[in-house]
Motif scaffolding. Structure first.
Motif, PDB file in Angstrom:
ATOM      1  N   ALA A   1      55.636   9.418 -18.490  1.00 45.95           N
ATOM      2  CA  ALA A   1      55.981  10.836 -18.578  1.00 45.95           C
ATOM      3  C   ALA A   1      57.169  11.048 -17.640  1.00 45.95           C
ATOM      4  CB  ALA A   1      54.790  11.707 -18.192  1.00 45.95           C
ATOM      5  N   GLY A   2      57.600  12.294 -17.479  1.00 46.00           N
ATOM      6  CA  GLY A   2      58.743  12.540 -16.606  1.00 46.00           C
ATOM      7  C   GLY A   2      60.003  11.867 -17.128  1.00 46.00           C
TER       8      GLY A   2
ATOM      9  N   VAL B   1      58.773  28.544 -15.486  1.00 40.98           N
ATOM     10  CA  VAL B   1      59.810  28.418 -16.497  1.00 40.98           C
ATOM     11  C   VAL B   1      59.523  27.207 -17.379  1.00 40.98           C
ATOM     12  CG1 VAL B   1      62.291  28.038 -16.861  1.00 40.98           C
ATOM     13  CG2 VAL B   1      61.516  29.451 -14.930  1.00 40.98           C
ATOM     14  N   ARG B   2      59.812  27.348 -18.677  1.00 37.93           N
ATOM     15  CA  ARG B   2      59.878  26.199 -19.581  1.00 37.93           C
ATOM     16  C   ARG B   2      61.345  25.981 -19.919  1.00 37.93           C
ATOM     17  NH1 ARG B   2      55.489  24.839 -23.006  1.00 37.93           N
ATOM     18  NH2 ARG B   2      56.922  23.706 -24.362  1.00 37.93           N
ATOM     19  N   ALA B   3      61.787  24.747 -19.867  1.00 38.62           N
ATOM     20  CA  ALA B   3      63.196  24.454 -20.102  1.00 38.62           C
ATOM     21  C   ALA B   3      63.354  23.236 -20.998  1.00 38.62           C
ATOM     22  CB  ALA B   3      63.923  24.230 -18.772  1.00 38.62           C
ATOM     23  N   ARG B   4      64.487  23.198 -21.687  1.00 37.72           N
ATOM     24  CA  ARG B   4      64.927  22.012 -22.414  1.00 37.72           C
ATOM     25  C   ARG B   4      66.414  21.842 -22.120  1.00 37.72           C
ATOM     26  NH1 ARG B   4      62.923  22.227 -28.606  1.00 37.72           N
ATOM     27  NH2 ARG B   4      63.406  19.986 -28.455  1.00 37.72           N
ATOM     28  N   VAL B   5      66.840  20.614 -21.893  1.00 37.64           N
ATOM     29  CA  VAL B   5      68.245  20.338 -21.593  1.00 37.64           C
ATOM     30  C   VAL B   5      68.809  19.431 -22.677  1.00 37.64           C
ATOM     31  CG1 VAL B   5      69.863  19.313 -19.956  1.00 37.64           C
ATOM     32  CG2 VAL B   5      67.954  20.702 -19.120  1.00 37.64           C
ATOM     33  N   PHE B   6      69.884  19.902 -23.321  1.00 41.17           N
ATOM     34  CA  PHE B   6      70.468  19.215 -24.472  1.00 41.17           C
ATOM     35  C   PHE B   6      71.884  18.735 -24.145  1.00 41.17           C
ATOM     36  CE2 PHE B   6      67.632  22.575 -26.071  1.00 41.17           C
ATOM     37  CZ  PHE B   6      66.705  21.797 -26.762  1.00 41.17           C
ATOM     38  N   SER B   7      72.158  17.482 -24.487  1.00 42.57           N
ATOM     39  CA  SER B   7      73.474  16.904 -24.220  1.00 42.57           C
ATOM     40  C   SER B   7      73.851  15.942 -25.353  1.00 42.57           C
ATOM     41  CB  SER B   7      73.459  16.175 -22.872  1.00 42.57           C
ATOM     42  OG  SER B   7      74.712  15.643 -22.567  1.00 42.57           O
TER      43      SER B   7
ATOM     44  N   GLY C   1      60.561  18.658 -20.879  1.00 45.82           N
ATOM     45  CA  GLY C   1      60.169  17.429 -21.551  1.00 45.82           C
ATOM     46  C   GLY C   1      58.915  17.532 -22.385  1.00 45.82           C
ATOM     47  N   VAL C   2      58.317  18.720 -22.456  1.00 50.37           N
ATOM     48  CA  VAL C   2      57.052  18.885 -23.182  1.00 50.37           C
ATOM     49  C   VAL C   2      57.237  18.547 -24.657  1.00 50.37           C
ATOM     50  CG1 VAL C   2      55.261  20.525 -23.857  1.00 50.37           C
ATOM     51  CG2 VAL C   2      56.223  20.601 -21.532  1.00 50.37           C
ATOM     52  N   GLU C   3      58.308  19.069 -25.242  1.00 48.96           N
ATOM     53  CA  GLU C   3      58.554  18.861 -26.669  1.00 48.96           C
ATOM     54  C   GLU C   3      58.878  17.397 -26.984  1.00 48.96           C
ATOM     55  OE1 GLU C   3      59.157  23.064 -25.637  1.00 48.96           O
ATOM     56  OE2 GLU C   3      59.880  21.180 -24.784  1.00 48.96           O
ATOM     57  N   MET C   4      59.272  16.631 -25.978  1.00 44.41           N
ATOM     58  CA  MET C   4      59.612  15.219 -26.153  1.00 44.41           C
ATOM     59  C   MET C   4      58.419  14.298 -25.944  1.00 44.41           C
ATOM     60  SD  MET C   4      63.142  15.113 -23.955  1.00 44.41           S
ATOM     61  CE  MET C   4      63.480  13.411 -24.416  1.00 44.41           C
ATOM     62  N   GLY C   5      57.290  14.860 -25.527  1.00 45.89           N
ATOM     63  CA  GLY C   5      56.135  14.031 -25.204  1.00 45.89           C
ATOM     64  C   GLY C   5      56.240  13.365 -23.841  1.00 45.89           C
ATOM     65  N   ARG C   6      57.170  13.846 -22.982  1.00 47.07           N
ATOM     66  CA  ARG C   6      57.319  13.339 -21.617  1.00 47.07           C
ATOM     67  C   ARG C   6      57.292  14.525 -20.657  1.00 47.07           C
ATOM     68  NH1 ARG C   6      58.882   7.828 -21.219  1.00 47.07           N
ATOM     69  NH2 ARG C   6      59.068   8.249 -18.974  1.00 47.07           N
TER      70      ARG C   6
END
Length: 304
Positions: free
Chosen positions: A20-21, A223-229, A268-273
């Motif tokens: 995870a992480g 906060v819930r966050a997602r970082v896209f690159s 990372g929740v949506e990624m399974g990590r």
């Protein structure tokens, strides 16, 4: 002539369990490696970042640290610093660790690190970002929505206008209406390229930290966050400490108790990590303090 080997460790950061992480590869002794070799090693691992520990250049630092994505060297990043500190405290490296307080010499400036312990065992670290928040320019809401494949009304500007900001590594920041909007993101690569051309630039050309505030009480935020690159290293990052530091600094600006702000950021929740990043802004204008736990995953040697 014997083949040269280089020792490394892999650590999952911002988590209390393996797999995870956000993983980071740490090269424990990078003496003699060229920048080209470091870049090739980072490409081989393929993680968002790989770090290279070099001996300190003076008596005021614990080590020199170089950080590479699979594509480039960068001046600062959050989870690589925390993971490297964990490795320096628990493995044999060329860093000089004489107490629980370390300083890494990096391209973005010195990074102060405090080891975190539980029952005497090192479990993670707390780092201070190399600079206070700098807002580098606003972003068009419609452009952000296009990048994320969302209706424009799902991108908010109540707390602050979407913008590019940094505490050592720049990202674009945009608050979304809720967690459902976060889950509904569908990246539009063409829109990201347009955003890169318009500027202001971020790491990897144009990278977005999209977030939703799930609860708040005074100066405390969840906060819930997602970082896209998608134009740079892996299209989505499971935990981004540098972005979390800037995001919390922006929340502090939007209304806090004399600039104090504290945020618990899930990513990372949506990624399974799933990852948990804890950030505190001690006072108005202060540099972000970013805390995370670590778990050792593997170690070995590379053959050169």
């Amino acid at each position: 002539m014997p083949q040269r080997t280089v020792p490394y460790s892999i650590v999952d950061v911002f988590t209390t369990r393996r797999f995870a992480g956000n993983p980071v590869a740490v090269i424990r002794d990078a003496r003699g490696l060229s920048g080209t070799q470091m870049q090739s090693i980072a490409q081989e691992f393929g993680f968002s970042e790989t770090t290279f520990i070099l001996p300190p250049g003076n008596g005021t630092t614990s080590a020199k640290l170089r950080i590479f994505t699979p594509f480039d060297e960068i001046p600062f990043a959050g989870h690589p610093n925390i993971g490297t500190a964990f490795v320096a405290a628990t493995e044999e490296t060329v860093a000089e660790v004489q107490s629980d307080q370390l300083v890494f010499d990096e391209l973005g400036g010195p990074v102060s690190v405090g080891l975190q312990r539980e029952q005497g065992r090192v479990i993670g670290a707390r780092i201070t970002a190399p600079q206070a928040l700098e807002v580098q320019g606003e972003c068009d809401t419609a452009m952000i929505a296009a990048c994320l494949g969302l209706p424009e009304d799902q991108v908010l500007s109540t707390r602050f206008q979407p913008c590019v900001a940094t505490v050592g590594l720049p990202f674009a920041f945009a608050e979304l209406a809720d967690e459902r909007a976060l889950a509904a993101v569908e990246l539009n690569i063409a829109a990201f390229k347009t955003a890169q051309a318009r500027g202001p630039l971020t790491v990897d050309g144009f990278a977005i930290s999209a977030f939703a505030v799930t609860s708040e009480s005074g100066s405390d935020f969840k906060v819930r966050a997602r970082v896209f690159s998608p134009l740079g290293h892996p299209p989505e990052d499971p935990a981004t400490g540098s972005a979390a530091g800037a995001l919390t600094s922006l929340l502090a600006l939007s209304g806090g108790d004399d600039g104090f702000c504290r945020a618990s950021i899930e990513q990372g929740v949506e990624m399974g990590r799933p990852s948990l990043i804890e950030v505190e802004i001690p006072a108005s204008g202060a540099r972000a303090e970013i805390t995370g736990r670590c778990v050792a995953v593997s170690s070995g040697v590379l053959y050169l």
